[in-house]
Scaffold this motif. Structure first.
Motif, PDB file in Angstrom:
ATOM      1  N   GLU A 157       0.817  -1.218   0.000  1.00  0.00           N
ATOM      2  CA  GLU A 157       0.000   0.000   0.000  1.00  0.00           C
ATOM      3  C   GLU A 157       0.849   1.266   0.000  1.00  0.00           C
ATOM      4  O   GLU A 157       0.499   2.260  -0.654  1.00  0.00           O
ATOM      5  CB  GLU A 157      -0.932   0.005   1.221  1.00  0.00           C
ATOM      6  N   TYR A 158       1.957   1.242   0.739  1.00  0.00           N
ATOM      7  CA  TYR A 158       2.809   2.430   0.832  1.00  0.00           C
ATOM      8  C   TYR A 158       4.183   2.191   0.199  1.00  0.00           C
ATOM      9  O   TYR A 158       5.179   2.790   0.619  1.00  0.00           O
ATOM     10  CB  TYR A 158       2.952   2.852   2.289  1.00  0.00           C
ATOM     11  N   ALA A 159       4.239   1.328  -0.791  1.00  0.00           N
ATOM     12  CA  ALA A 159       5.496   1.047  -1.471  1.00  0.00           C
ATOM     13  C   ALA A 159       5.534   1.772  -2.823  1.00  0.00           C
ATOM     14  O   ALA A 159       4.491   1.986  -3.441  1.00  0.00           O
ATOM     15  CB  ALA A 159       5.649  -0.459  -1.681  1.00  0.00           C
ATOM     16  N   PRO A 160       6.730   2.145  -3.292  1.00  0.00           N
ATOM     17  CA  PRO A 160       7.991   2.033  -2.548  1.00  0.00           C
ATOM     18  C   PRO A 160       8.111   3.167  -1.537  1.00  0.00           C
ATOM     19  O   PRO A 160       7.459   4.205  -1.679  1.00  0.00           O
ATOM     20  CB  PRO A 160       9.049   2.160  -3.638  1.00  0.00           C
ATOM     21  N   LYS A 161       8.942   2.942  -0.542  1.00  0.00           N
ATOM     22  CA  LYS A 161       9.206   3.999   0.432  1.00  0.00           C
ATOM     23  C   LYS A 161       9.854   5.153  -0.310  1.00  0.00           C
ATOM     24  O   LYS A 161      10.888   4.980  -0.954  1.00  0.00           O
ATOM     25  CB  LYS A 161      10.151   3.486   1.524  1.00  0.00           C
ATOM     26  N   SER A 162       9.242   6.321  -0.255  1.00  0.00           N
ATOM     27  CA  SER A 162       9.761   7.440  -1.040  1.00  0.00           C
ATOM     28  C   SER A 162       9.765   8.740  -0.248  1.00  0.00           C
ATOM     29  O   SER A 162       9.664   9.815  -0.806  1.00  0.00           O
ATOM     30  CB  SER A 162       8.934   7.623  -2.311  1.00  0.00           C
ATOM     31  N   ASP A 163       9.877   8.636   1.078  1.00  0.00           N
ATOM     32  CA  ASP A 163      10.012   9.861   1.856  1.00  0.00           C
ATOM     33  C   ASP A 163      11.455  10.346   1.754  1.00  0.00           C
ATOM     34  O   ASP A 163      12.328   9.691   1.213  1.00  0.00           O
ATOM     35  CB  ASP A 163       9.611   9.637   3.313  1.00  0.00           C
ATOM     36  N   SER A 164      11.714  11.514   2.291  1.00  0.00           N
ATOM     37  CA  SER A 164      13.003  12.166   2.070  1.00  0.00           C
ATOM     38  C   SER A 164      14.161  11.412   2.698  1.00  0.00           C
ATOM     39  O   SER A 164      15.312  11.607   2.306  1.00  0.00           O
ATOM     40  CB  SER A 164      12.970  13.593   2.631  1.00  0.00           C
ATOM     41  N   GLU A 165      13.913  10.554   3.685  1.00  0.00           N
ATOM     42  CA  GLU A 165      15.006   9.844   4.317  1.00  0.00           C
ATOM     43  C   GLU A 165      15.657   8.862   3.355  1.00  0.00           C
ATOM     44  O   GLU A 165      16.850   8.616   3.417  1.00  0.00           O
ATOM     45  CB  GLU A 165      14.516   9.081   5.551  1.00  0.00           C
ATOM     46  N   PHE A 166      14.849   8.244   2.480  1.00  0.00           N
ATOM     47  CA  PHE A 166      15.440   7.224   1.623  1.00  0.00           C
ATOM     48  C   PHE A 166      15.591   7.686   0.182  1.00  0.00           C
ATOM     49  O   PHE A 166      16.644   7.516  -0.416  1.00  0.00           O
ATOM     50  CB  PHE A 166      14.620   5.929   1.671  1.00  0.00           C
ATOM     51  N   ALA A 167      14.572   8.230  -0.403  1.00  0.00           N
ATOM     52  CA  ALA A 167      14.640   8.589  -1.816  1.00  0.00           C
ATOM     53  C   ALA A 167      14.292  10.053  -1.981  1.00  0.00           C
ATOM     54  O   ALA A 167      13.137  10.418  -2.129  1.00  0.00           O
ATOM     55  CB  ALA A 167      13.686   7.715  -2.623  1.00  0.00           C
ATOM     56  N   PRO A 168      15.290  10.932  -1.947  1.00  0.00           N
ATOM     57  CA  PRO A 168      14.993  12.361  -1.938  1.00  0.00           C
ATOM     58  C   PRO A 168      14.271  12.873  -3.173  1.00  0.00           C
ATOM     59  O   PRO A 168      13.599  13.881  -3.108  1.00  0.00           O
ATOM     60  CB  PRO A 168      16.385  12.992  -1.828  1.00  0.00           C
ATOM     61  N   LYS A 169      14.416  12.196  -4.325  1.00  0.00           N
ATOM     62  CA  LYS A 169      13.833  12.748  -5.546  1.00  0.00           C
ATOM     63  C   LYS A 169      12.898  11.769  -6.244  1.00  0.00           C
ATOM     64  O   LYS A 169      11.692  11.933  -6.239  1.00  0.00           O
ATOM     65  CB  LYS A 169      14.956  13.183  -6.497  1.00  0.00           C
ATOM     66  N   THR A 170      13.459  10.759  -6.857  1.00  0.00           N
ATOM     67  CA  THR A 170      12.683   9.953  -7.789  1.00  0.00           C
ATOM     68  C   THR A 170      12.118   8.683  -7.198  1.00  0.00           C
ATOM     69  O   THR A 170      11.229   8.077  -7.771  1.00  0.00           O
ATOM     70  CB  THR A 170      13.564   9.546  -8.984  1.00  0.00           C
ATOM     71  N   GLY A 171      12.655   8.237  -6.073  1.00  0.00           N
ATOM     72  CA  GLY A 171      12.267   6.931  -5.553  1.00  0.00           C
ATOM     73  C   GLY A 171      13.040   5.795  -6.200  1.00  0.00           C
ATOM     74  O   GLY A 171      12.804   4.638  -5.900  1.00  0.00           O
ATOM     75  N   ARG A 172      13.997   6.107  -7.098  1.00  0.00           N
ATOM     76  CA  ARG A 172      14.863   5.102  -7.716  1.00  0.00           C
ATOM     77  C   ARG A 172      16.249   5.269  -7.119  1.00  0.00           C
ATOM     78  O   ARG A 172      16.988   6.207  -7.474  1.00  0.00           O
ATOM     79  CB  ARG A 172      14.867   5.267  -9.231  1.00  0.00           C
ATOM     80  N   PRO A 173      16.647   4.393  -6.199  1.00  0.00           N
ATOM     81  CA  PRO A 173      17.880   4.611  -5.432  1.00  0.00           C
ATOM     82  C   PRO A 173      19.114   4.853  -6.293  1.00  0.00           C
ATOM     83  O   PRO A 173      19.940   5.705  -5.962  1.00  0.00           O
ATOM     84  CB  PRO A 173      18.013   3.327  -4.614  1.00  0.00           C
ATOM     85  N   ALA A 174      19.284   4.091  -7.388  1.00  0.00           N
ATOM     86  CA  ALA A 174      20.494   4.238  -8.198  1.00  0.00           C
ATOM     87  C   ALA A 174      20.608   5.638  -8.792  1.00  0.00           C
ATOM     88  O   ALA A 174      21.715   6.108  -9.080  1.00  0.00           O
ATOM     89  CB  ALA A 174      20.516   3.189  -9.306  1.00  0.00           C
ATOM     90  N   GLU A 175      19.496   6.308  -8.999  1.00  0.00           N
ATOM     91  CA  GLU A 175      19.531   7.675  -9.512  1.00  0.00           C
ATOM     92  C   GLU A 175      19.623   8.687  -8.379  1.00  0.00           C
ATOM     93  O   GLU A 175      20.339   9.696  -8.482  1.00  0.00           O
ATOM     94  CB  GLU A 175      18.291   7.954 -10.358  1.00  0.00           C
ATOM     95  N   ASP A 176      18.917   8.424  -7.287  1.00  0.00           N
ATOM     96  CA  ASP A 176      18.870   9.396  -6.192  1.00  0.00           C
ATOM     97  C   ASP A 176      20.199   9.560  -5.471  1.00  0.00           C
ATOM     98  O   ASP A 176      20.449  10.600  -4.864  1.00  0.00           O
ATOM     99  CB  ASP A 176      17.792   8.988  -5.188  1.00  0.00           C
ATOM    100  N   ILE A 177      21.063   8.531  -5.522  1.00  0.00           N
ATOM    101  CA  ILE A 177      22.341   8.629  -4.830  1.00  0.00           C
ATOM    102  C   ILE A 177      23.377   9.403  -5.624  1.00  0.00           C
ATOM    103  O   ILE A 177      24.403   9.830  -5.083  1.00  0.00           O
ATOM    104  CB  ILE A 177      22.886   7.208  -4.506  1.00  0.00           C
ATOM    105  N   LEU A 178      23.140   9.650  -6.904  1.00  0.00           N
ATOM    106  CA  LEU A 178      24.151  10.260  -7.755  1.00  0.00           C
ATOM    107  C   LEU A 178      24.602  11.643  -7.281  1.00  0.00           C
ATOM    108  O   LEU A 178      25.798  11.957  -7.358  1.00  0.00           O
ATOM    109  CB  LEU A 178      23.663  10.332  -9.204  1.00  0.00           C
TER     110      LEU A 178
END
Length: 631
Positions: free
Chosen positions: A423-444
């Motif tokens: 229901e609340y996936a993917p986790k996309s609050d600012s703690e984990f995914a600051p922008k897109t919710g796609r970790p490989a892009e958000d960490i760049l």
């Protein structure tokens, strides 16, 4: 490549206390602090006073001539170090922790002792050194003013029907003495804490119309709850859906309380914990449901009782997508983390709807009554996940925040996937995914920022700009890379579970974690620890060429252009529409910056692509794809 694969000297050497396998060594030791505390709140003045006895056991090989005690409330004194290092976090000033009396000894033989207060620490000079295996009782009488509306870790929050007192880091607490540094006496500047384990008996005296929710088990329900409230709690212990213990109507009904004048004392017990916290208010709605785990050993003199997920919040928090669902979130978090990683050890788990600190303590978390929807689920799950890191696995938050915030963010990402069919996936609050919710892009942005600190940077040296992107996100994503790209869940999950079980209620360091995961998974991960934790390196790969081989087939040349040498997938698409994946392992780059992969004769290659699913955090992907025609 010599730099990438060179031997890595970890900060802490292995020895008899901490083994080369990352496990506690045969001579591992840890001191213990047990607490008995009586506290009293004056709602008018906001003064919290206490009388406590700490029973401190010295399991170290050393004789201790002094004890060090943490006085976190001194962070609010004018002139405190925290006021200079983080002035924006601490706008309120109080007199701090006022120490009225300090004594050592048994009841009939107490003696006053000399103390020296230095910022948020107090040194207690013992009349006789405490030898190995010895035990001393330290008695402290104290008081302080609870800062409000918001004081960093504790608060006084006015709401429609009264006041919520959120009380944390509220009593003098023993500093840790360990095999790494002796007394670990970093001043409290706002970044969490580091404590030893013990048993707690604490009592909180409040006005007759207050309800108290706290860490551990309530041991005197008959003295503070009405028969109706106790009956409702009993029903909650048999229910998988929430049962109202105190309703919205009860909040404004004086008859809903056991007494109608004077004060009540609420007594709690918690076993093997590093801390306790509580909230008290005349405005609490309270609901609960059972946690489907075996009963824990009860407090002395009590019968086993079901474990409960609880929520306490003001009437303003009521709503179908707000705090009406809080207890469901609490229940899911505790049950899921218990099943997936390590069984929850304490009797209850409480979610408090108050000011909105987003802060965790063993068995109770402080969230915001205004939270709702996905945000309430994410913050509840994240803060409760801290019961595992660092409340069960007792890492040093003041020095290594990534082992606290990042490890916890990692486990709550999967909890978001699991809850209610995502229901609340993917986790996309600012703690984990600051922008897109796609970790490989958000960490760049972190990996390409020359000013970004590394994960091994001491906690207090990480600025607010980088705290979430690095301490939370990069740490969590690093574990995801380990689990999903380097080791696979079949190796990572059992190892991570054993790490938690081996260091439960102990104090692991980053070096212990690095050694353990390499040893337990059977993988030399030195290159990953160096690149992801000690440096801020990124991967880089390129397809140099796709050409016909002299003896038939196709040759694909892959070149390495980065320093974080993650395994990379080469996906080949043939002209007939079929696909083939080849994984290029880390060892490919030991002696070369390129490798040649020969594909068998008989199929015409139409396309070659590196990391087709974008699983790796590669800053430049422009040379990852080649569309070809090979005769």
């Amino acid at each position: 490549m010599r730099q990438v694969f060179a031997p890595l000297v970890l900060p802490d050497a292995s020895d008899r206390y901490r083994s080369g396998s990352g496990l506690p060594g045969p001579d591992y030791w840890q001191n213990r602090a047990d607490y008995s505390i009586s506290a009293h709140i004056d709602p008018a003045s906001h003064v919290l006073g206490g009388d406590e006895t700490i029973t401190y056991t010295n399991n170290s090989p050393d004789a201790l001539d002094v004890l060090w005690v943490q006085l976190d409330q001194n962070i609010y004194k004018d002139g405190a170090r925290a006021g200079f290092s983080n002035p924006e976090r601490h706008p309120h000033h109080t007199d701090g922790m006022v120490i009225e009396r300090v004594e050592v000894g048994e009841a009939a033989h107490r003696q006053a002792v000399a103390t020296l207060v230095s910022d948020t620490r107090m040194q207690v000079r013992l009349p006789t050194a405490l030898a190995h295996g010895g035990r001393v009782r330290l008695h402290i009488v104290w008081h302080h003013t609870i800062p409000g509306v918001w004081g960093g870790r504790t608060a006084v929050t006015p709401v429609r029907d009264g006041t919520i007192f959120e009380v944390a880091q509220w009593y003098p607490r023993m500093a840790v003495y360990d095999d790494r540094r002796g007394w670990d006496t970093l001043p409290f500047l706002g970044q969490e804490f580091f404590l030893d384990y013990g048993d707690f008996d604490y009592a909180v005296t409040v006005p007759w119309n207050f309800t108290v929710a706290g860490s551990g088990a309530l041991v005197n329900p008959a003295e503070v709850l009405t028969p109706k409230e106790r009956s409702r709690l009993d029903a909650a212990g048999k229910s998988d859906t929430r049962v109202m213990i105190r309703t919205a109507e009860d909040v404004t009904d004086p008859a809903s309380h056991l007494a109608r004048a004077g004060e009540k004392t609420w007594r709690f017990h918690m076993t093997n914990t590093r801390d306790v916290s509580f909230a008290a208010s005349d405005a609490f709605v309270w609901d609960a449901a059972r946690i489907n785990l075996p009963p824990v050993a009860p407090a002395p003199g009590m019968k086993p009782v079901p474990r409960l997920a609880m929520s306490v919040y003001p009437r303003e928090g009521i709503g179908p997508q707000a705090w009406d669902r809080s207890t469901d979130y609490v229940k899911h978090a505790i049950e899921y983390f218990s099943q997936q990683w390590f069984a929850y050890p304490w009797p209850n788990a409480v979610n408090l709807g108050g000011h909105g600190a987003g802060m965790e303590y063993p068995g109770i978390v402080f969230d915001g009554w205004e939270d709702h929807g996905p945000e309430l689920f994410w913050i509840t799950t994240h803060e409760l996940g801290h019961d595992w890191f660092p409340m069960i696995v007792g890492s040093n938050e003041r020095r290594n925040a990534f082992m606290d915030e990042g490890f916890n963010t990692f486990i709550d990402v999967y909890a978001s996937d699991h809850f209610n069919h995502g229901e609340y996936a993917p986790k996309s609050d600012s703690e984990f995914a600051p922008k897109t919710g796609r970790p490989a892009e958000d960490i760049l942005p972190v990996l390409t920022d020359p000013q970004a600190p590394t994960l091994m940077t001491p906690s207090e040296l990480v600025s607010e700009k980088y705290r979430h992107p690095v301490t939370y996100f990069k740490s969590a994503y690093g574990l995801m890379l380990l689990r999903e790209q380097i080791l696979g869940p079949e190796r990572f999950d059992p190892a991570f579970r054993r790490y938690i079980a081996s260091w439960a209620f102990h104090h692991p360091t980053p070096s212990d974690f690095f050694r353990f995961m390499s040893s337990e998974t059977g993988e030399d991960l030195t290159w990953f620890w160096r690149g992801w934790y000690f440096e801020n390196w990124a991967p880089g790969y390129a397809l140099d060429s796709v050409a016909a081989a002299k003896d038939g087939g196709t040759m694909v040349v892959v070149r390495n252009t980065g320093k974080l040498l993650l395994p990379v997938t080469l996906c080949v698409t043939y002209a007939d529409g079929s696909h083939e994946d080849r994984v290029v392992p880390t060892e490919s780059w030991y002696l070369h910056d390129h490798v040649t992969i020969t594909l068998p004769d008989g199929k015409r290659v139409a396309r070659a692509e590196l990391d087709p699913d974008h699983k790796l955090p590669e800053p430049d992907r422009t040379d990852n794809v080649r569309d070809v025609s090979v005769p």
